[in-house]
Design a protein around this motif. Structure first.
Motif, mmCIF file in Angstrom:
data_model
loop_
_atom_site.group_PDB
_atom_site.id
_atom_site.type_symbol
_atom_site.label_atom_id
_atom_site.label_comp_id
_atom_site.label_asym_id
_atom_site.label_seq_id
_atom_site.Cartn_x
_atom_site.Cartn_y
_atom_site.Cartn_z
ATOM 1 N N LYS A 35 50.479 67.683 56.250
ATOM 2 C CA LYS A 35 50.518 68.000 54.817
ATOM 3 C C LYS A 35 51.739 67.362 54.143
ATOM 4 O O LYS A 35 51.659 66.833 53.040
ATOM 5 N N GLN A 58 37.866 72.457 58.360
ATOM 6 C CA GLN A 58 38.248 71.101 58.780
ATOM 7 C C GLN A 58 38.620 71.019 60.270
ATOM 8 O O GLN A 58 39.309 70.107 60.702
ATOM 9 N N GLN A 109 43.373 71.392 58.995
ATOM 10 C CA GLN A 109 44.131 71.960 57.858
ATOM 11 C C GLN A 109 43.645 73.359 57.479
ATOM 12 O O GLN A 109 44.433 74.250 57.207
ATOM 13 N N ASP A 141 45.171 66.697 48.420
ATOM 14 C CA ASP A 141 44.700 65.719 49.402
ATOM 15 C C ASP A 141 43.724 64.675 48.863
ATOM 16 O O ASP A 141 43.846 63.493 49.185
ATOM 17 N N GLY A 199 39.142 64.287 51.126
ATOM 18 C CA GLY A 199 40.530 64.549 51.502
ATOM 19 C C GLY A 199 40.667 65.495 52.686
ATOM 20 O O GLY A 199 41.687 66.167 52.823
HETATM 21 MG MG MG Z 1 42.832 70.130 51.544
#
Ligand code: MG
Ligand code: ATP
Length: 389
Positions: free
Chosen positions: A313, A288, A284, A181, A279
């Motif tokens: 993703k 996050q 995710q 990411d 990122g």
């Molecule tokens: Mg990541």
């Protein structure tokens, strides 16, 4: 030399007041990326021209420069229509059948209107070849740009990277890990004209030299879009080990990330970066979730830009493949986050708890120590890493 590269500017042409700054920055970036090549650049408000030996190879490199809409390998002839015809017949692919002519007249003193010129040249081509005209779906579009310094003609156009020239927006600090990411986040930020430097947290001996080389390799790939990326390496072991000893398992990652942000904020001040970039992508992983982001973001007043926050993703992977970072990102060397991952990280952390657990140790001193021992790596080139990984 009748063959040269013509560059059409990207979005920058819409920003009238800053146009010169944009164009000059683009020229500077091109010179940096083509250092060592024998090139000559001339420019005006709508186009840039590059004369060089190896036009095809240079055109390919230019496809990685932000601020360019398209790149054209074109032929320069004088404004006499007979010479234009001869060159057109030479460069048109005779295995194709149909064509159309598109004329742009930047030199308005040239006395034939563009449509009439296209018709005239088109009928001369018809008389002198086996091509047929198809104005809707031609096999070949022959573009003719009439300027006061000559006529430029071409039949194909390479796509540029678009975006803004890197640097016009100032600098940002990218938190670069070895994952998929963050290099994509870096690429997307560069594309908006932000110059980036990278910050990597390493925790030897828990993380390997390969993990570090992997991050440097990723930075060197990103450097093909920038030309002057530096990587700053933070010795993070002591902080991680202290968090591991002093804080509950469930909050380890949240607190670790608060420490990363604190260091990133302080360091960005030092290097003159206006924003922090990372990122993170919503939902995710546990760190996050929106609640996690609230707790982590609370330690900084700097804008934190998360270019992939709203991407799936798979969408991120697609970009990683396109920009050339994916194959390196999936190499199996772990960095500090993956080693200290608890079994059950908190999904909805509470800010007051973070603050309370952080009272268990003196993190200001540890952060100061990190900041004083950062290693800086410059001049990154992908070939340096081919054998190391
Ligand atoms: Mg990541
Ligand atoms: P990526 O998100 O790049 O695939 P990752 O999945 O290992 O890597 P996450 O745990 O998702 O990383 O962390 C989110 C973001 O935090 C990363 O995208 C990166 O910007 C930053 N980050 C994580 N670990 C590090 C590190 N060791 N050094 C610098 N930044 C890091």
């Amino acid at each position: 030399m009748d063959k040269l590269i013509l560059i059409k500017y990207g979005e920058l042409t819409t920003k009238k007041d800053n146009r010169n700054f944009f164009i000059n920055t683009l020229e500077k970036n091109i010179k940096t990326l083509l250092e060592g090549e024998n090139i000559k650049i001339t420019k005006d408000r709508v186009r840039m021209y590059i004369t060089c030996e190896n036009v095809e190879a240079i055109a390919k490199k230019l496809q990685k420069v932000f601020g360019i809409y398209s790149i054209v390998i074109c032929h320069k002839v004088n404004n006499n229509i007979k010479d234009v015809l001869a060159k057109a017949l030479e460069i048109m692919d005779h295995s194709k059948q149909t064509f159309k002519v598109v004329t742009n007249r930047a030199d308005k003193t040239f006395n034939i209107p563009s449509m009439d010129y296209s018709r005239q040249l088109g009928s001369l081509i018809l008389q002198n070849s086996n091509f047929k005209v198809d104005v809707h779906h031609p096999d070949i579009t022959l573009t003719v740009e009439i300027r006061n310094n000559g006529t430029f003609i071409y039949t194909n156009e390479l796509e540029g990277s678009k975006g803004y020239p890197v640097g016009i927006q100032g600098k940002g600090l990218l938190m670069l890990s070895g994952g998929i990411d963050s290099p994509v986040a870096g690429y997307l930020t560069l594309k908006r004209g932000v110059d980036i430097e990278c910050l990597y947290f390493e925790s030897p001996p828990h993380t390997s030299i390969e993990a570090k080389n992997k991050v440097l390799a990723l930075a060197s790939i990103l450097n093909q879009y920038s030309g002057h990326i530096k990587v700053h390496i933070v010795p993070f072991t002591e902080i991680q080990e202290t968090i591991f000893k002093k804080c509950p398992d469930t909050y380890m990652i949240t607190i670790m990330r608060r420490m990363m942000y604190r260091i990133a904020e302080k360091y960005s001040e030092k290097i003159g970066a206006k924003i922090i970039i990372n990122g993170e992508s919503i939902g995710q992983v546990a760190s996050q979730t929106l609640s996690s982001m609230v707790c982590i973001n609370a330690v900084t007043s700097k804008p934190v830009i998360r270019p992939v926050a709203c991407y799936d993703k798979l969408e991120i992977i697609n970009i990683a493949q396109k920009i050339g970072t994916y194959e390196t990102s999936i190499l199996p060397f772990e960095d500090c986050c993956t080693i200290f991952v608890p079994k059950h990280p908190v999904i909805n952390p509470v800010l007051a708890n973070c603050v309370a657990y952080e009272k268990n140790f003196d993190y200001d001193d540890l952060i100061e120590k990190c900041l004083n021992n950062i290693e800086v790596i410059d001049n990154l080139n992908p070939s340096q890493f081919e054998e190391l990984l």
